[in-house]
Design an enzyme around this catalytic site. Sequence first.
Site, PDB file in Angstrom:
ATOM      1  N   GLU A  82       0.832  -1.208   0.000  1.00 50.12           N
ATOM      2  CA  GLU A  82       0.000   0.000   0.000  1.00 50.12           C
ATOM      3  C   GLU A  82       0.872   1.266   0.000  1.00 50.12           C
ATOM      4  O   GLU A  82       0.611   2.229  -0.717  1.00 50.12           O
ATOM      5  CB  GLU A  82      -0.925  -0.015   1.233  1.00 50.12           C
ATOM      6  CG  GLU A  82      -1.710   1.263   1.449  1.00 50.12           C
ATOM      7  CD  GLU A  82      -1.589   1.759   2.890  1.00 50.12           C
ATOM      8  OE1 GLU A  82      -1.089   2.885   3.087  1.00 50.12           O
ATOM      9  OE2 GLU A  82      -1.982   1.016   3.816  1.00 50.12           O
ATOM     10  N   HIS A  83       1.944   1.255   0.779  1.00 55.87           N
ATOM     11  CA  HIS A  83       2.848   2.417   0.808  1.00 55.87           C
ATOM     12  C   HIS A  83       3.618   2.569  -0.496  1.00 55.87           C
ATOM     13  O   HIS A  83       3.785   3.671  -1.007  1.00 55.87           O
ATOM     14  CB  HIS A  83       3.864   2.256   1.948  1.00 55.87           C
ATOM     15  CG  HIS A  83       3.360   2.733   3.268  1.00 55.87           C
ATOM     16  ND1 HIS A  83       3.869   3.833   3.893  1.00 55.87           N
ATOM     17  CD2 HIS A  83       2.372   2.279   4.073  1.00 55.87           C
ATOM     18  CE1 HIS A  83       3.242   4.031   5.044  1.00 55.87           C
ATOM     19  NE2 HIS A  83       2.325   3.090   5.174  1.00 55.87           N
ATOM     20  N   LYS A 899     -17.683  24.425   0.778  1.00 60.06           N
ATOM     21  CA  LYS A 899     -19.097  24.427   1.189  1.00 60.06           C
ATOM     22  C   LYS A 899     -19.314  23.634   2.466  1.00 60.06           C
ATOM     23  O   LYS A 899     -18.643  22.641   2.711  1.00 60.06           O
ATOM     24  CB  LYS A 899     -19.929  23.760   0.093  1.00 60.06           C
ATOM     25  CG  LYS A 899     -20.251  24.676  -1.028  1.00 60.06           C
ATOM     26  CD  LYS A 899     -21.230  23.977  -1.956  1.00 60.06           C
ATOM     27  CE  LYS A 899     -21.450  24.822  -3.191  1.00 60.06           C
ATOM     28  NZ  LYS A 899     -22.100  24.054  -4.242  1.00 60.06           N
ATOM     29  N   SER A 904     -24.529  20.199  11.177  1.00 57.73           N
ATOM     30  CA  SER A 904     -23.685  20.332  12.360  1.00 57.73           C
ATOM     31  C   SER A 904     -22.395  21.073  12.042  1.00 57.73           C
ATOM     32  O   SER A 904     -21.854  21.764  12.898  1.00 57.73           O
ATOM     33  CB  SER A 904     -23.414  18.974  12.999  1.00 57.73           C
ATOM     34  OG  SER A 904     -22.755  18.153  12.096  1.00 57.73           O
TER      35      SER A 904
HETATM   36 ZN    ZN Z   1       0.773   2.930   6.615  1.00 60.97          ZN
END
Ligand code: ZN
Length: 1105
Positions: A82-83, A899, A904
């Site tokens: 993933e990195h 926007k 809230s």
């Molecule tokens: Zn990570």
Amino acid sequence: MTPPVTMTEPINNRTAQPERLTENLERPTLDDRSYRVIRLANHLEALLIHDPETDKVSGALDVNVGSFSDAEDMPGIAHAVEHLLFMGTEKYPKENAYNQYLTSHSGHSNAYTAATSTNYYFEVGASSKTSTSDATSASSPQDLTALKAESPLYGALDRFAQFFVAPLFLEETLDRELKAVDSENKKNLQNDTWRLHQLNKSLSNPEHPYNHFSTGSYKTLHDEPLARGVKIRDEFMKFYHTHYSANRMKLVVLGRESLDDLESWVEELFSAVPNKNLSRLRWDDVAPYTEKELGMQIFAKPVFEMRNLELDFLYQDEEELYESQPGRYFSHLIGHEGPGSILAYIKAKGWANGLSAGAQPLCPGSAIFVVKVKLTEEGLKHYKEVTKTIFQYIAMMRESPPQEWIVDEMKRMSEVDFKYKQKSPASRTTSSLSGIMQRPYPRELLLSGPSLIRKFNAEAINKAATYLRPDNFRLTLISQDFPGDWDQKEKWYGTEYKYEKIPEDFLAEINNVVASPASDRPAELHLPHKNEFIPNRLEVEKKEVEEPLKTPKLIRNDENVRTWFKKDDRFWVPKASVLITLRSPLVSLTPLNTVVSHLYRELVYDALVEYSYDAEISGLNYSVAAHAPGLDVSVSGYNDKMAVLLEKVLISMRDLEVSEDRFNIIKERLARSFRNWEYQQPYHQVGVFSRWLTTEKGWINEQLLAELHNVTAADVRAFFPQLLAQVHIELLAHGNIYKEDALKLTDMVESILKPKILPSSQWPIRRSLLLPPGCNFVYERNLRDPANVNHCIEYMLYIGDPLNRQRKAKLLLMAQMADEPAFDQLRTKEQLGYVVFSGPTISNMWAGYRILIQSEKSPEYLEGRIDAFLTQFGQMLHDMKDEDFEGHKRSIINKRLEKLKNLSQETNRFWNHVLSECYDFESADHDVEHLTPLTKQDVVEFFNQFISPTSPTRAKLAVHMLAQSSPAAEQDEQVVKLVSELLTANKVAVKDDDLQKHFEAVEKPAKQDDLVAALSSYLGELKLEADVVTKVVEQGKAALAAALTETESQKEVVEADGETHVKLGNGTTPVVIHDVHAWKAGLEVSKGARPVQDLSDFEEIEAKL
Ligand SMILES: [Zn+2]
């Protein structure tokens, strides 16, 4: 064996791809977006969302592979991939091309790795222009090309898609990213959430992937595989090629463009993602707990002072049961906090402070059901009774058939919540939906599937109940004191624990209470009563307005009260908020008062738990908080029954009875939370000291803790009536609420509390401290946790009064331009640590620029790196092309004009402006007004005056948080030991303390020459004979060289540092703050917070007759 999910037949018969699955998604009433689900020829499924009004657009892609697919011998590989995936692609080989593109279009990105999915997402501004002109749909090919060129979404998607088409895993980025993973893991090492979660995992069935360590470290991803002769880069690429496949990917794209345009872009950019026809990952034949793990008890020692009891039941995967969601029936009842509940019973016994329960899916095929109890000191002694109580309640539930009326209540609330669900930020929407798309919902139910309970299914509930058995659970007891004889250490985080079979007699007692007749159970345990807080009145009067109001109106303004009011004019939900400040100088006058106010607030909560729980699960919440200007009380949620709750809260505050028992429990809990505070991540702590040092008044943890010991219940009883007796009331009513209601609620506050007038002359004034030009202050704190390895620095440059709008605009723009370069240099390139932030810091009357780094490197060293970065950035700024400068300006203006997404957000914006006492409701517009005319020269001048390390007038304050267990300290220790041994061998008498001082004085990370010099100077002081000195120094050189290679990573930085080292050009040396009081006394204070315009401008008060 699972085919790709196709619940829906194509809605058209086009032969051309992509295939359209549906456009007809079940949606909230207020949802004005349009949707289409398509599937490309490579079986990549995408959800397209057309939102013509959005100012942020986004893409997210979820891949059905995660840490559960990690190789046994390379834990963390999915996370590492993933990195690494972001590090260059064939089409865009520059490693930060993606992030540069995103930041220059007001955007950002992130990703995470979960058990069975890896989720990537980004967000950018909708338009590359500052105007809010709507993108129109293109018809001709020329229009299409122009539309693409102008669309930040297309540009971002193009770069994003390449990660899944042709990533490079650039060799030179590999080591750095693995260090980022390592730093991410080190950040978590002392965090109980991670530690205890991993302990549970490590003690689960080794055959189930839940057993894995998912984050990974430099050791598991680099050192160990290399030692085995593994080519690690090949391994990462192999993982990617084995598990990433178009048919495992779910893409969500949210844009202003028409569905047809989005569809054609997705087809163009994502059709090249290779499809390997991989099956959906499932684990059906292996359970996370087997007979070996069930019936066991774990005693674990936490870092925080906490006492938790946890029961984990092996449970069923309910993915296919989304219509009835039986797990929610049990989490509702077991987790209930109202009369009759487990919590109400054990709280009354003085055993517990909190309880939660719910099913936790682990992966397709496996789930557990977890009951967690927060124990008091007494509760820890009675954990067996608590456990039995839980089983008694379970036995009681199982005795009566599943209750349809309970499910009806839950159904009703789930419908109301879904119907009035408001928009969340673009990337949160896409990221979460892409994950949901992995689950087997019919595509029409992608939005509603997880939220709605659709059916009462008695059979499914009965079946689910069979999992909650005494022979199908294990018990975890978390405490720093009990039992004390932990004899094992968890492999990845070092958590101490003891693991054994639940004793026979205890198990027999549990079985006994389960088998016993109802008459043997405490009468206090029963099913909940009908919930009176479920809202009925949900009408919203929608009046079309030309332009929503940007400020609330002041509808009452007298000596007693200010009431701010705005009827919602843009979100149209049946919700509202009423926020009240009871202004009083008493609340924060002294640390003692502050502590008593905290105790009071906690006691109010404690008294209201049972009553307010029904409101809470019906979407109506309240809060009480003590802060500098006074006591805050608020209620928010569905407005139907809001007044009822507010009245009850105010009366409880006024009439609170403080019992000794509850007081002692609450006091002990508060003391613990103060002590635990110092065991948090350093970067969570540092800001408190920064704020303390920049504001005139305020207290820190240790001052509060010192007072807490002596506080008694009588102190609280005496204090709060005095506090409430004289306050000024300021109130904001906002949402689906009328002016008359707002005035009535104001009257209610007055009539319940009946306070005397607090004249404005007695209102607290909030001031900040002014840092003089040219100052260079350092404040140091030692971190309490001996096992924490991370230091932290918050490096702040003072800019001035935040109400100086022109200067603030320059600060905002400069910070925007420095943001990506700071991250790229300090985190990505230098790998100083996982946590690197930069940006403006504006609070009270103080505006500044800050860089925060949490790192194993010493704060002194980090200061040098920050200065070097700022110098480098000064040059970048100088060389910046005009078009890039304009791009950044557009980007920050778009951010300021972003926007509001829901009611809230608007409430919070108003309330923050009220609480700041500046009432600067239109600050965003003012910022834009002052940003627009800025030239590059303006920013360069600003930089040269306030930021540049060579500026003689910049004002600097840095907070250093020092880890005890740092590599630098370890190095000192190691060097001292070594030299001491050496000297002893040469028959020289040594005093380790003296020696220590000499080496501590060496700048870290230490260079060999400096260490040798320190050794020589020490020997010099001993007045030894010259030949002995020469001999020892020669031996010392060799020994120190060997010691330094052991801290290899530091040595590299020393070398890199040699090339880029920058001397501070403004000639200041840091002045260390030793006595904060004296230091504060030596500084001037700012003007106080005050309204930026006359409050009568906001008045809309009807004359009283
Ligand atoms: Zn990570």
